[in-house]
Design an enzyme around this catalytic site. Sequence first.
Site, PDB file in Angstrom:
ATOM      1  N   SER A  45      -0.829   7.259   0.121  1.00  0.00           N
ATOM      2  CA  SER A  45      -1.127   7.319   1.516  1.00  0.00           C
ATOM      3  C   SER A  45      -2.206   6.021   1.761  1.00  0.00           C
ATOM      4  O   SER A  45      -2.995   5.794   1.157  1.00  0.00           O
ATOM      5  CB  SER A  45      -1.754   8.527   2.044  1.00  0.00           C
ATOM      6  OG  SER A  45      -1.980   8.403   3.580  1.00  0.00           O
ATOM      7  N   GLU A  46      -1.744   5.297   2.972  1.00  0.00           N
ATOM      8  CA  GLU A  46      -2.416   3.981   2.941  1.00  0.00           C
ATOM      9  C   GLU A  46      -3.894   4.221   3.526  1.00  0.00           C
ATOM     10  O   GLU A  46      -4.781   3.118   3.392  1.00  0.00           O
ATOM     11  CB  GLU A  46      -1.610   3.258   4.046  1.00  0.00           C
ATOM     12  CG  GLU A  46      -1.837   3.445   5.369  1.00  0.00           C
ATOM     13  CD  GLU A  46      -0.430   4.358   5.627  1.00  0.00           C
ATOM     14  OE1 GLU A  46       0.223   4.334   6.693  1.00  0.00           O
ATOM     15  OE2 GLU A  46       0.265   4.735   4.887  1.00  0.00           O
ATOM     16  N   ASN A  47      -4.433   5.347   3.597  1.00  0.00           N
ATOM     17  CA  ASN A  47      -5.850   5.506   3.852  1.00  0.00           C
ATOM     18  C   ASN A  47      -6.567   5.658   2.556  1.00  0.00           C
ATOM     19  O   ASN A  47      -7.946   5.610   2.571  1.00  0.00           O
ATOM     20  CB  ASN A  47      -6.080   6.836   4.829  1.00  0.00           C
ATOM     21  CG  ASN A  47      -5.807   7.901   4.029  1.00  0.00           C
ATOM     22  OD1 ASN A  47      -4.543   8.194   3.559  1.00  0.00           O
ATOM     23  ND2 ASN A  47      -6.505   9.134   4.158  1.00  0.00           N
ATOM     24  N   GLY A  48      -6.071   5.545   1.549  1.00  0.00           N
ATOM     25  CA  GLY A  48      -6.816   5.394   0.364  1.00  0.00           C
ATOM     26  C   GLY A  48      -6.457   6.735  -0.695  1.00  0.00           C
ATOM     27  O   GLY A  48      -7.592   6.847  -1.326  1.00  0.00           O
ATOM     28  N   SER A  87      -5.855  -0.049  -1.323  1.00  0.00           N
ATOM     29  CA  SER A  87      -4.695   0.520  -0.880  1.00  0.00           C
ATOM     30  C   SER A  87      -3.472  -0.391  -0.387  1.00  0.00           C
ATOM     31  O   SER A  87      -2.635  -0.190  -0.805  1.00  0.00           O
ATOM     32  CB  SER A  87      -5.012   1.862   0.314  1.00  0.00           C
ATOM     33  OG  SER A  87      -3.520   2.295   0.884  1.00  0.00           O
TER      34      SER A  87
END
Length: 217
Positions: A45-48, A87
């Site tokens: 997930s791109e939030n890390g 990320s």
Amino acid sequence: MLDKTGIAKRIAREVKDGYYVNLGIGIPTLVANYVREDISVEFQSENGVLGMGPFPMDGEEDADIINAGKQTITTLPGASFFDSATSFGMIRGKHVDLTILGAMEVSEAGDIANWKIPGKMVKGMGGAMDLVASAENIIVAMMHTNRAGESKLLKQCSLPLTGVGCVKKIVTNLAVLEVTEKGFKLLERAPGVSVDEISAATEGTLIIEGDVPEMSL
């Protein structure tokens, strides 16, 4: 015809052993619930977060562990957390094997519009712009038509684009389609859905070759 869960189950069959997979907001987040148990997959997930698992059971949510859509998630053994720079370094460096996104419109050329409806307030395009620019394998999960019954698979998108010529495959409540140079190639029909129904719901060029099988989940 499929519901949102059915779409997620069908897309889960596209996930291969060893894949690193990014799940977009909406229907794509359900895919993690239906991946085969005999394969190893890392959901990012791109939030890390790397190593997302299925959604938590009621009462087991941890408000500090969320995906990019701010939904509570679970993590699998070995999962890791990191900053946005790391990320997006993974995404821009093409280290993600499969990206699964929702969309409001897809054109027959593989253009995708999934971030803005004119007149509605949005914060910005967000991570979608990096995903569509960097990913080499994008599958879209969406409904075939909008609430007014109008096709969302178009000759040209009418909404502001997120990416151009990037979508490879689409799974809707009616069908599985591949984006080709000549248009949408019909690969599978949803249970109980006819080719004529799919054709009537598709504004863009629809390519039909031989008998189109009904999908199995």
